[in-house]
Design a protein around this motif. Structure first.
Motif, mmCIF file in Angstrom:
data_model
loop_
_atom_site.group_PDB
_atom_site.id
_atom_site.type_symbol
_atom_site.label_atom_id
_atom_site.label_comp_id
_atom_site.label_asym_id
_atom_site.label_seq_id
_atom_site.Cartn_x
_atom_site.Cartn_y
_atom_site.Cartn_z
ATOM 1 N N THR A 151 0.846 -1.232 0.006
ATOM 2 C CA THR A 151 -0.042 -0.161 0.009
ATOM 3 C C THR A 151 0.610 1.293 -0.055
ATOM 4 O O THR A 151 0.508 2.251 0.292
ATOM 5 N N SER A 152 2.084 1.078 -0.346
ATOM 6 C CA SER A 152 2.882 2.320 -0.319
ATOM 7 C C SER A 152 2.954 2.884 -1.796
ATOM 8 O O SER A 152 3.499 4.078 -1.831
ATOM 9 N N ILE A 153 2.455 2.105 -2.574
ATOM 10 C CA ILE A 153 2.214 2.839 -4.017
ATOM 11 C C ILE A 153 1.015 3.259 -4.629
ATOM 12 O O ILE A 153 -0.150 2.586 -3.865
ATOM 13 N N TYR A 154 0.874 4.051 -5.405
ATOM 14 C CA TYR A 154 -0.561 4.296 -6.107
ATOM 15 C C TYR A 154 -0.317 3.336 -7.397
ATOM 16 O O TYR A 154 -0.101 4.024 -8.522
ATOM 17 N N ALA A 155 -0.996 2.330 -7.622
ATOM 18 C CA ALA A 155 -0.764 1.459 -8.493
ATOM 19 C C ALA A 155 -1.777 1.755 -9.655
ATOM 20 O O ALA A 155 -3.075 1.686 -9.312
ATOM 21 N N TYR A 156 -1.402 2.121 -10.984
ATOM 22 C CA TYR A 156 -2.270 2.292 -12.165
ATOM 23 C C TYR A 156 -2.426 1.301 -13.158
ATOM 24 O O TYR A 156 -3.527 0.945 -13.723
ATOM 25 N N LYS A 157 -1.335 0.832 -13.472
ATOM 26 C CA LYS A 157 -1.126 -0.304 -14.472
ATOM 27 C C LYS A 157 -0.084 -1.263 -14.134
ATOM 28 O O LYS A 157 0.763 -0.942 -13.594
ATOM 29 N N ALA A 158 -0.137 -2.417 -14.714
ATOM 30 C CA ALA A 158 0.612 -3.556 -14.431
ATOM 31 C C ALA A 158 0.861 -4.405 -15.406
ATOM 32 O O ALA A 158 -0.098 -4.678 -16.368
ATOM 33 N N SER A 159 2.070 -5.006 -15.617
ATOM 34 C CA SER A 159 2.531 -5.764 -16.409
ATOM 35 C C SER A 159 3.310 -6.722 -16.100
ATOM 36 O O SER A 159 4.400 -6.559 -15.435
#
Length: 742
Positions: free
Chosen positions: A371-379
């Motif tokens: 939860t330390s990041i603001y995840a938007y897209k993943a691959s």
């Protein structure tokens, strides 16, 4: 029961099977209100765009949701009486839902008044009381399919209401700072019993327990003794430095969610009212910023509705030292993408990166989170996972099943997309394309392109969806020097928001359409087809073999057969919460990022395969002989006139359970998986009859060309009559069309 008729030579006996939802993580949009069923260990949430959600207290966390019913609009209030839930919805008014089977809530009907703000329900569940802008209304809901307005009482900007749990009394506050007590024993003629001033305090919420009404106000808690309803008595007031947002009573204890206006912090507060004249605050604990809006109590546990943070679970066994013990997640519109590798699914959400064990997709389990990041897209590619967050490209090693951070490389602006191929990551931020060498953990090349929304890569070519500018084609054979080689301009400014490439075709989400483009000549991309979607905006595209999975707001994930890329054919829909973004397909399983993780089985059981009933084998094509139709003549399959039957006067037949339409429209044939209904009764029936006639003529005139028409209810469309359904009309699996008519 509503019915439809297809009085035609070729008719459908069954509907095509939809991909089957096998699991979702229970995440919801934004929890605005809750109500509890203490005896059943259940509680119910009004969750914005995800409608009604039912949770079990036995399984706190991501797998706690046991049932849900998506409504048409934004659900903001919920009241449950017995086995019926009443839900304030921005499109439906007040939805009435059977929750006797918590795992499968069923819409019973709705009272269509879009001015309703707050609701209460009589103790026996027979009458609905609703606050409108300038009145309180009484609605008979004893027959949920046809609610009836009984009375309207004008008020000056009412603010809150509640119903007595033991007597036919309604308590209502208005902008004049008065509390009005109404005798509801004659529901069609509410009679004033008494009034009491709130001493200038604006009442925001209230609840009744026994002979006391508890009023939550801006800056205070007020207790009113209503033992004698004609002469209500204010017994105490507890000054507060906060505004009360929600309130719940449990015996001699009051639980309130409150907001500190100066900082917008919210708290759960507990007040001992065992001595009504001297209420005492005995506990307080923070529950977030601008979040808490309602609270429900089951035993020694408080369930706090915290909007986009979901539901927080707080132990109140020690009221002076309350502790948060868990949560039921909320996602708002903040679930953006999913990546899948081996037996792990990685969900990118605004709250971080969440990892699920999908060894058995039907029983997926969350196993890790960052939860330390603001995840938007993943691959993901092999054992490496790349995530685009708001500030960095974040790289993880996932060989052990749990992401281990390898490093971060900054974006110059907000990261919006990433595609991982081997040890090279192709990412995009607001400034354009960025290429990263993950072995060296550094950016090695870039190309300035405005308004990039998504990137996909095939071989040595990158495709950038660039909003209203269109789609840009980039040669990335030299990763240190990416070069623009082609461009497809947007038509009339329609925004290109997503792109997926397979072979020599690019599939682009262009506004609310699927655009297929031939990119065999990269310098001159050529549009082949544009297919309108039922959603308002295409948000994601995944290609698997000859199938495209196309996400759009409001209509789930549409499945298209792209065997012929120039003419995609709609074959089904995976209906999630209505706000899907990212999708991935592994083997026969579809993973959808949509207010949490949704998983669908794409394998259609043989027993659910589409079944088509025909009148008789259609002859092979023969030369057509011109014929003149008399008023009572019809066409036989070979083009032969059969006199004496008037196709405009077919006798309607109602389908009974287990039956489907025979060639003449009479009951019979093979049972189909879904019953047939209509959107608006006679008008839809007439429309389908006309369509059926047209199809029958086409079949006959075609002289042997196998064209059949079938209809199916469009998912997640519900009307005032719960048996009314909006329909989609399609050609048969033999055809190549997917156009919809409703």
């Amino acid at each position: 029961m509503p019915h439809c008729f297809l009085g035609c030579v070729a008719a459908v006996a069954a509907l095509s099977a939809y991909p089957e939802e096998i699991w979702n993580d229970g995440a919801v949009n934004s929890v605005f209100d809750i109500d509890v069923n203490a005896a059943g260990g259940l509680f119910y949430g009004a969750t914005g765009a995800t409608g009604l959600v039912v949770w079990t207290t036995a399984n706190v966390g991501v797998n706690g949701a046991v049932g849900r019913l998506d409504t048409l609009g934004m659900a903001s209030r919920v009241v449950v009486v017995g086995d019926v839930a009443f839900l304030v919805d921005s499109v439906m008014g007040v939805a009435i839902v059977d929750v006797s089977a918590p795992a499968k809530p069923v819409l019973l009907g709705s009272y269509e008044d879009l001015d309703v703000k707050e609701i209460a329900v009589s103790a026996d569940g027979t009458f609905l009381y609703a606050l409108r802008s300038n009145s309180v209304i009484t609605v008979d809901v004893s027959s949920p399919a046809s609610p009836a307005l009984l009375a309207t009482k004008p008020l000056t900007s009412p603010t809150a209401l509640c119903a007595s749990p033991t007597t036919p009394t309604l308590y209502v506050s208005d902008a004049t700072a008065e509390i009005l007590l109404l005798n509801m024993s004659s529901p069609s003629s509410p009679t004033p019993l008494g009034t009491i001033s709130s001493s200038g305090n604006t009442i925001t919420t209230m609840t009744a327990s026994g002979n006391t009404v508890y009023l939550g106000a801006k800056g205070s808690l007020i207790l009113v003794d209503v033992t004698n309803p004609a002469v209500p008595v204010k017994t105490a007031g507890l000054p507060l430095s906060v505004d009360v947002m929600g309130i719940s009573a449990a015996g001699t204890t009051i639980y309130m969610v409150v907001s500190l206006s100066s900082t917008e912090e919210t708290f759960l507060k507990v007040v001992d009212v065992s001595t009504p004249a001297k209420p005492v605050e005995v506990g307080s604990t923070p529950v977030g910023l601008r979040e808490a809006s309602a609270v429900g109590i089951i035993g020694t546990t408080a369930y706090v509705a915290c909007k986009d943070r979901g539901v927080k679970v707080v132990s109140v066994a020690d009221k002076a030292n309350m502790t948060e013990v868990g949560e039921y997640p909320g996602g708002y519109f903040g679930t953006f993408d999913v990546a899948v590798s081996a037996n792990r699914a990685f969900l990118a959400r605004y709250r971080g990166l969440f990892t699920y064990d999908i060894t058995n997709p039907a029983t997926a389990v969350q196993v890790a989170s960052d939860t330390s990041i603001y995840a938007y897209k993943a691959s993901v590619d092999g054992n490496t996972l790349a995530v685009a967050d708001m500030t960095d490209l974040v790289v993880y090693d996932v060989s052990g099943g749990v992401p281990v951070l390898l490093g971060k490389m900054p974006f110059s602006t907000d990261g919006v997309s990433v595609k991982l191929m081997g040890s090279t990551a192709y990412a995009a931020d607001d400034d354009g394309l960025k290429i990263y060498d993950l072995k060296a953990m550094k950016m090695v090349g870039s190309l300035a392109v405005a308004s990039v929304a998504a990137v996909d890569v095939a071989n040595t070519t990158a495709y950038l969806a660039c909003g209203s500018s269109g789609t840009v084609v980039v040669d990335v054979s030299d990763s240190t020097n990416p070069t623009k080689v082609g461009e497809l301009s947007s038509t009339q400014g329609v925004s290109h928001r997503t792109v997926a490439v397979q072979g020599t075709y690019a599939y682009i989400g262009a506004g609310a359409s699927l655009l297929v483009v031939d990119v065999s000549n990269m310098s001159l991309p050529m549009p082949l087809s544009t297919t309108p979607l039922t959603g308002v905006l295409c948000t994601g595209i995944t290609i698997s073999g000859t199938t495209a999975y196309v996400s759009s707001f409001g209509s789930g994930v549409a499945v298209y057969d792209i065997t012929s890329p120039a003419s995609p054919r709609h074959t089904g829909t995976c209906q999630s919460s209505g706000v899907p973004r990212g999708t991935r397909v592994v083997d026969s399983t579809l993973y959808v990022a949509d207010v949490g993780l949704w998983i669908f089985n794409l394998t259609v059981p043989a027993t659910q395969a589409p079944q088509v009933a025909t009148a008789a084998p259609v002859a092979t094509a023969e030369p057509l002989v011109p014929q003149t139709l008399a008023p009572n003549d019809t066409l036989a399959p070979g083009g032969t006139v059969t006199p004496g039957v008037n196709i405009t006067t077919l006798v309607p037949s109602t389908l009974v359970p287990g039956a489907s339409l025979a060639p003449t429209g009479a009951p019979g044939g093979t049972p189909g998986p879904v019953a047939v209904g209509t959107k608006s009764g006679k008008s839809m029936h007439d429309t389908l009859v006309v369509l059926a006639m047209v199809v029958s003529v086409i079949v006959a005139v075609a002289g042997g060309v196998g064209v059949y028409c079938y209809a199916r209810p469009r998912a997640q469309k519900t009307f005032n009559n719960p048996q009314d359904v909006e329909y989609e009309m399609f050609e048969s699996p033999d055809g190549n069309d997917g156009h919809q008519a409703s």
